[in-house]
Design a protein around this motif. Structure first.
Motif, PDB file in Angstrom:
ATOM      1  N   LEU A  20       0.823  -1.210   0.000  1.00  0.00           N
ATOM      2  CA  LEU A  20       0.000   0.000   0.000  1.00  0.00           C
ATOM      3  C   LEU A  20       0.860   1.265   0.000  1.00  0.00           C
ATOM      4  O   LEU A  20       0.504   2.266  -0.620  1.00  0.00           O
ATOM      5  CB  LEU A  20      -0.918   0.003   1.225  1.00  0.00           C
ATOM      6  CG  LEU A  20      -2.045  -1.027   1.182  1.00  0.00           C
ATOM      7  CD1 LEU A  20      -2.631  -1.232   2.567  1.00  0.00           C
ATOM      8  CD2 LEU A  20      -3.128  -0.604   0.190  1.00  0.00           C
ATOM      9  N   GLU A  21       2.020   1.188   0.679  1.00  0.00           N
ATOM     10  CA  GLU A  21       2.900   2.356   0.727  1.00  0.00           C
ATOM     11  C   GLU A  21       3.586   2.600  -0.607  1.00  0.00           C
ATOM     12  O   GLU A  21       3.793   3.738  -1.012  1.00  0.00           O
ATOM     13  CB  GLU A  21       3.973   2.166   1.811  1.00  0.00           C
ATOM     14  CG  GLU A  21       3.523   2.665   3.174  1.00  0.00           C
ATOM     15  CD  GLU A  21       4.482   2.253   4.278  1.00  0.00           C
ATOM     16  OE1 GLU A  21       5.662   1.949   3.971  1.00  0.00           O
ATOM     17  OE2 GLU A  21       4.056   2.226   5.443  1.00  0.00           O
ATOM     18  N   ASN A  22       3.943   1.523  -1.306  1.00  0.00           N
ATOM     19  CA  ASN A  22       4.775   1.653  -2.504  1.00  0.00           C
ATOM     20  C   ASN A  22       3.999   1.627  -3.813  1.00  0.00           C
ATOM     21  O   ASN A  22       4.544   1.925  -4.866  1.00  0.00           O
ATOM     22  CB  ASN A  22       5.839   0.556  -2.515  1.00  0.00           C
ATOM     23  CG  ASN A  22       6.814   0.731  -1.375  1.00  0.00           C
ATOM     24  OD1 ASN A  22       7.415   1.787  -1.231  1.00  0.00           O
ATOM     25  ND2 ASN A  22       6.946  -0.284  -0.540  1.00  0.00           N
ATOM     26  N   ASP A  23       2.758   1.209  -3.778  1.00  0.00           N
ATOM     27  CA  ASP A  23       1.968   1.138  -5.000  1.00  0.00           C
ATOM     28  C   ASP A  23       0.671   1.897  -4.767  1.00  0.00           C
ATOM     29  O   ASP A  23      -0.271   1.385  -4.178  1.00  0.00           O
ATOM     30  CB  ASP A  23       1.687  -0.330  -5.338  1.00  0.00           C
ATOM     31  CG  ASP A  23       1.002  -0.475  -6.679  1.00  0.00           C
ATOM     32  OD1 ASP A  23       0.296   0.470  -7.095  1.00  0.00           O
ATOM     33  OD2 ASP A  23       1.170  -1.529  -7.318  1.00  0.00           O
ATOM     34  N   LYS A  24       0.653   3.137  -5.248  1.00  0.00           N
ATOM     35  CA  LYS A  24      -0.505   3.997  -4.973  1.00  0.00           C
ATOM     36  C   LYS A  24      -1.743   3.548  -5.749  1.00  0.00           C
ATOM     37  O   LYS A  24      -2.834   4.089  -5.563  1.00  0.00           O
ATOM     38  CB  LYS A  24      -0.160   5.462  -5.293  1.00  0.00           C
ATOM     39  CG  LYS A  24       0.954   6.017  -4.399  1.00  0.00           C
ATOM     40  CD  LYS A  24       0.604   5.879  -2.899  1.00  0.00           C
ATOM     41  CE  LYS A  24       1.771   6.269  -2.007  1.00  0.00           C
ATOM     42  NZ  LYS A  24       1.592   5.826  -0.606  1.00  0.00           N
ATOM     43  N   GLY A  25      -1.564   2.567  -6.631  1.00  0.00           N
ATOM     44  CA  GLY A  25      -2.712   2.035  -7.355  1.00  0.00           C
ATOM     45  C   GLY A  25      -3.629   1.214  -6.449  1.00  0.00           C
ATOM     46  O   GLY A  25      -4.762   0.927  -6.811  1.00  0.00           O
ATOM     47  N   PHE A  26      -3.123   0.840  -5.276  1.00  0.00           N
ATOM     48  CA  PHE A  26      -3.914  -0.019  -4.387  1.00  0.00           C
ATOM     49  C   PHE A  26      -4.599   0.758  -3.280  1.00  0.00           C
ATOM     50  O   PHE A  26      -4.036   1.684  -2.708  1.00  0.00           O
ATOM     51  CB  PHE A  26      -3.031  -1.075  -3.723  1.00  0.00           C
ATOM     52  CG  PHE A  26      -2.900  -2.315  -4.527  1.00  0.00           C
ATOM     53  CD1 PHE A  26      -3.978  -3.176  -4.667  1.00  0.00           C
ATOM     54  CD2 PHE A  26      -1.712  -2.634  -5.156  1.00  0.00           C
ATOM     55  CE1 PHE A  26      -3.864  -4.331  -5.420  1.00  0.00           C
ATOM     56  CE2 PHE A  26      -1.583  -3.781  -5.906  1.00  0.00           C
ATOM     57  CZ  PHE A  26      -2.664  -4.631  -6.040  1.00  0.00           C
ATOM     58  N   GLU A  27      -5.791   0.324  -2.977  1.00  0.00           N
ATOM     59  CA  GLU A  27      -6.531   0.851  -1.837  1.00  0.00           C
ATOM     60  C   GLU A  27      -6.849  -0.344  -0.952  1.00  0.00           C
ATOM     61  O   GLU A  27      -7.138  -1.435  -1.457  1.00  0.00           O
ATOM     62  CB  GLU A  27      -7.820   1.469  -2.384  1.00  0.00           C
ATOM     63  CG  GLU A  27      -8.708   2.118  -1.355  1.00  0.00           C
ATOM     64  CD  GLU A  27     -10.011   2.602  -2.013  1.00  0.00           C
ATOM     65  OE1 GLU A  27     -11.015   2.709  -1.320  1.00  0.00           O
ATOM     66  OE2 GLU A  27      -9.981   2.839  -3.249  1.00  0.00           O
ATOM     67  N   LEU A  28      -6.770  -0.144   0.354  1.00  0.00           N
ATOM     68  CA  LEU A  28      -7.046  -1.252   1.273  1.00  0.00           C
ATOM     69  C   LEU A  28      -8.530  -1.335   1.604  1.00  0.00           C
ATOM     70  O   LEU A  28      -9.169  -0.323   1.869  1.00  0.00           O
ATOM     71  CB  LEU A  28      -6.257  -1.059   2.575  1.00  0.00           C
ATOM     72  CG  LEU A  28      -6.459  -2.141   3.650  1.00  0.00           C
ATOM     73  CD1 LEU A  28      -5.871  -3.479   3.210  1.00  0.00           C
ATOM     74  CD2 LEU A  28      -5.849  -1.706   4.977  1.00  0.00           C
ATOM     75  N   PRO A  78     -16.907  -4.532   4.171  1.00  0.00           N
ATOM     76  CA  PRO A  78     -17.997  -3.636   3.763  1.00  0.00           C
ATOM     77  C   PRO A  78     -18.176  -3.678   2.248  1.00  0.00           C
ATOM     78  O   PRO A  78     -17.191  -3.721   1.498  1.00  0.00           O
ATOM     79  CB  PRO A  78     -17.526  -2.249   4.216  1.00  0.00           C
ATOM     80  CG  PRO A  78     -16.218  -2.425   4.895  1.00  0.00           C
ATOM     81  CD  PRO A  78     -15.742  -3.808   4.713  1.00  0.00           C
ATOM     82  N   ARG A  79     -19.408  -3.657   1.812  1.00  0.00           N
ATOM     83  CA  ARG A  79     -19.695  -3.822   0.392  1.00  0.00           C
ATOM     84  C   ARG A  79     -19.348  -2.583  -0.438  1.00  0.00           C
ATOM     85  O   ARG A  79     -18.743  -2.686  -1.506  1.00  0.00           O
ATOM     86  CB  ARG A  79     -21.184  -4.133   0.226  1.00  0.00           C
ATOM     87  CG  ARG A  79     -21.637  -4.216  -1.241  1.00  0.00           C
ATOM     88  CD  ARG A  79     -23.154  -4.333  -1.347  1.00  0.00           C
ATOM     89  NE  ARG A  79     -23.618  -5.575  -0.744  1.00  0.00           N
ATOM     90  CZ  ARG A  79     -23.587  -6.765  -1.352  1.00  0.00           C
ATOM     91  NH1 ARG A  79     -23.108  -6.848  -2.582  1.00  0.00           N
ATOM     92  NH2 ARG A  79     -24.041  -7.830  -0.747  1.00  0.00           N
ATOM     93  N   GLU A  80     -19.733  -1.416   0.043  1.00  0.00           N
ATOM     94  CA  GLU A  80     -19.719  -0.218  -0.793  1.00  0.00           C
ATOM     95  C   GLU A  80     -18.321   0.169  -1.317  1.00  0.00           C
ATOM     96  O   GLU A  80     -18.163   0.384  -2.525  1.00  0.00           O
ATOM     97  CB  GLU A  80     -20.393   0.930  -0.010  1.00  0.00           C
ATOM     98  CG  GLU A  80     -20.816   2.118  -0.859  1.00  0.00           C
ATOM     99  CD  GLU A  80     -19.727   3.147  -0.982  1.00  0.00           C
ATOM    100  OE1 GLU A  80     -18.890   3.203  -0.045  1.00  0.00           O
ATOM    101  OE2 GLU A  80     -19.681   3.859  -1.983  1.00  0.00           O
ATOM    102  N   PRO A  81     -17.282   0.224  -0.458  1.00  0.00           N
ATOM    103  CA  PRO A  81     -15.959   0.618  -0.978  1.00  0.00           C
ATOM    104  C   PRO A  81     -15.440  -0.356  -2.038  1.00  0.00           C
ATOM    105  O   PRO A  81     -14.838   0.056  -3.036  1.00  0.00           O
ATOM    106  CB  PRO A  81     -15.063   0.582   0.270  1.00  0.00           C
ATOM    107  CG  PRO A  81     -15.995   0.640   1.422  1.00  0.00           C
ATOM    108  CD  PRO A  81     -17.257  -0.009   0.993  1.00  0.00           C
ATOM    109  N   ASN A  87     -15.964  -0.754  -9.830  1.00  0.00           N
ATOM    110  CA  ASN A  87     -16.613   0.007 -10.902  1.00  0.00           C
ATOM    111  C   ASN A  87     -15.702   1.078 -11.486  1.00  0.00           C
ATOM    112  O   ASN A  87     -15.791   1.398 -12.665  1.00  0.00           O
ATOM    113  CB  ASN A  87     -17.905   0.656 -10.378  1.00  0.00           C
ATOM    114  CG  ASN A  87     -18.960  -0.398 -10.075  1.00  0.00           C
ATOM    115  OD1 ASN A  87     -18.943  -1.488 -10.653  1.00  0.00           O
ATOM    116  ND2 ASN A  87     -19.865  -0.076  -9.158  1.00  0.00           N
ATOM    117  N   GLU A  88     -14.829   1.627 -10.631  1.00  0.00           N
ATOM    118  CA  GLU A  88     -13.931   2.684 -11.100  1.00  0.00           C
ATOM    119  C   GLU A  88     -12.609   2.124 -11.611  1.00  0.00           C
ATOM    120  O   GLU A  88     -11.703   2.874 -11.959  1.00  0.00           O
ATOM    121  CB  GLU A  88     -13.694   3.695  -9.958  1.00  0.00           C
ATOM    122  CG  GLU A  88     -14.974   4.444  -9.577  1.00  0.00           C
ATOM    123  CD  GLU A  88     -14.809   5.307  -8.331  1.00  0.00           C
ATOM    124  OE1 GLU A  88     -13.673   5.414  -7.830  1.00  0.00           O
ATOM    125  OE2 GLU A  88     -15.819   5.866  -7.867  1.00  0.00           O
ATOM    126  N   GLY A  89     -12.502   0.798 -11.643  1.00  0.00           N
ATOM    127  CA  GLY A  89     -11.316   0.167 -12.205  1.00  0.00           C
ATOM    128  C   GLY A  89     -10.074   0.304 -11.351  1.00  0.00           C
ATOM    129  O   GLY A  89      -8.956   0.186 -11.836  1.00  0.00           O
TER     130      GLY A  89
END
Lengths: 203, 203
Positions: A20-28, A78-81, A87-89
């Motif tokens: 997560l720190e090194n790849d800003k493409g990822f969200e936890l 949680p479902r929503e995030p 959906n936003e790829g």
């Protein structure tokens, strides 16, 4: 959607944090839990800490993508995030156990890559749990039993990484992420790229 | 079994050479061809150069795993080295075109990973072919037409790498190789590893 699972103490959380720190493409994906917060944990960062009643409400309102009970505590995604990220790829990272991974595969079907992280030995796993010094002997013993149960599900995962050395294990997870992004069926925009290439006049 | 394909000039051979030099786990499948040897090429290293009659004999004796005709020249993959590598569990690298890749997938079914390497642009591809200075203008023009034909088959491959920068493209191929070796269904010995892990008594 990248799923990381492992018995606790096998290094999954450290690898997830590095990623997560090194790849800003990822969200936890931050899980919801009814278990008590540890002193080192922050609500909304490590987990969303909720009462049993709040948890039941989320479940009743279909706001949980998957949930499981472990040693009397409840855990859920949680479902929503997750649906928004998909959906936003955007790529989303799930730090969940085998039960969560199984339900996620059923619900999100298709675009999930799952990695199971194994400890080098049970002995080393026990040492790591003891070193963490957050749990008493009984809890550690229960976690070890739970680790065996978790490990038995290694076959459900796409990839298996053995964490003998944290740097090496992390590099292996990076390779998996890089390779999966190069998969032809996952490279959005590749079709347009090739079309432009074939249209280019050079003769 | 790793298959690398690309139009000629897209960098496939350089990437293959780097991979063979740096990863001793790989062995190259040396193709058979009836085309004339270039001054820079060595028989048995770059190709097995054979006459048309010798080629026909190999084919008649079922010694070729796949073969194709391109611009009146024949190209083929010898069967024996590939089958031996597969039986001995060694990784083999195939530097072949889409026709060869297609036949290989049919014959070897299953354990094949295929990577298609795209040039950054057709213009750049032309420049690279001209820089090689081995071919006359007519040959280059024919190679470019052939490149378009080859590129049209990008969808048949598991992975697509765009070679804008050779180092980066090579690193991407390394990631693919590393990730594929971590796939649960390809990790020989993992079952034994997990069995030992679960048998280990630490309590």
């Amino acid at each position: 959607m990248l799923v990381l699972s492992s018995p606790s103490g096998a290094g999954k959380s450290t690898i997830a944090r590095n990623l997560l720190e090194n790849d800003k493409g990822f969200e936890l994906s931050v899980s919801v839990t009814t278990r008590p917060r540890r002193s080192s944990e922050i609500d909304g960062v490590h987990y969303h800490f909720r009462s049993r009643r709040e948890f039941d409400n989320l479940r009743a309102n279909d706001e949980l993508l998957e949930w499981a009970e472990v040693h009397g505590n409840f855990y859920a995604t949680p479902r929503e995030p997750a649906e928004r990220a998909m959906n936003e790829g955007r790529d989303m990272l799930f730090d969940i156990d085998w039960q969560g991974a199984e339900q996620l595969r059923e619900k999100m079907q298709g675009d999930i890559v799952s990695v199971f992280i194994l400890p080098p030995s049970m002995r080393e796993l026990k040492v790591r749990l003891q070193r963490r010094a957050e749990d008493d002997a009984e809890t550690i013993s229960r976690r070890l039993a739970n680790a065996r149960n978790e490990i038995e599900h290694w076959r459900d995962y796409d990839y298996v990484v053995i964490n003998r050395d944290l740097d090496r294990a992390y590099q292996q997870v990076l390779s998996i992420v890089a390779a999966e992004r190069l998969r032809r069926d996952r490279s959005l925009g590749l079709f347009d790229y090739v079309t432009r290439l074939l249209d280019e006049q050079v003769d």
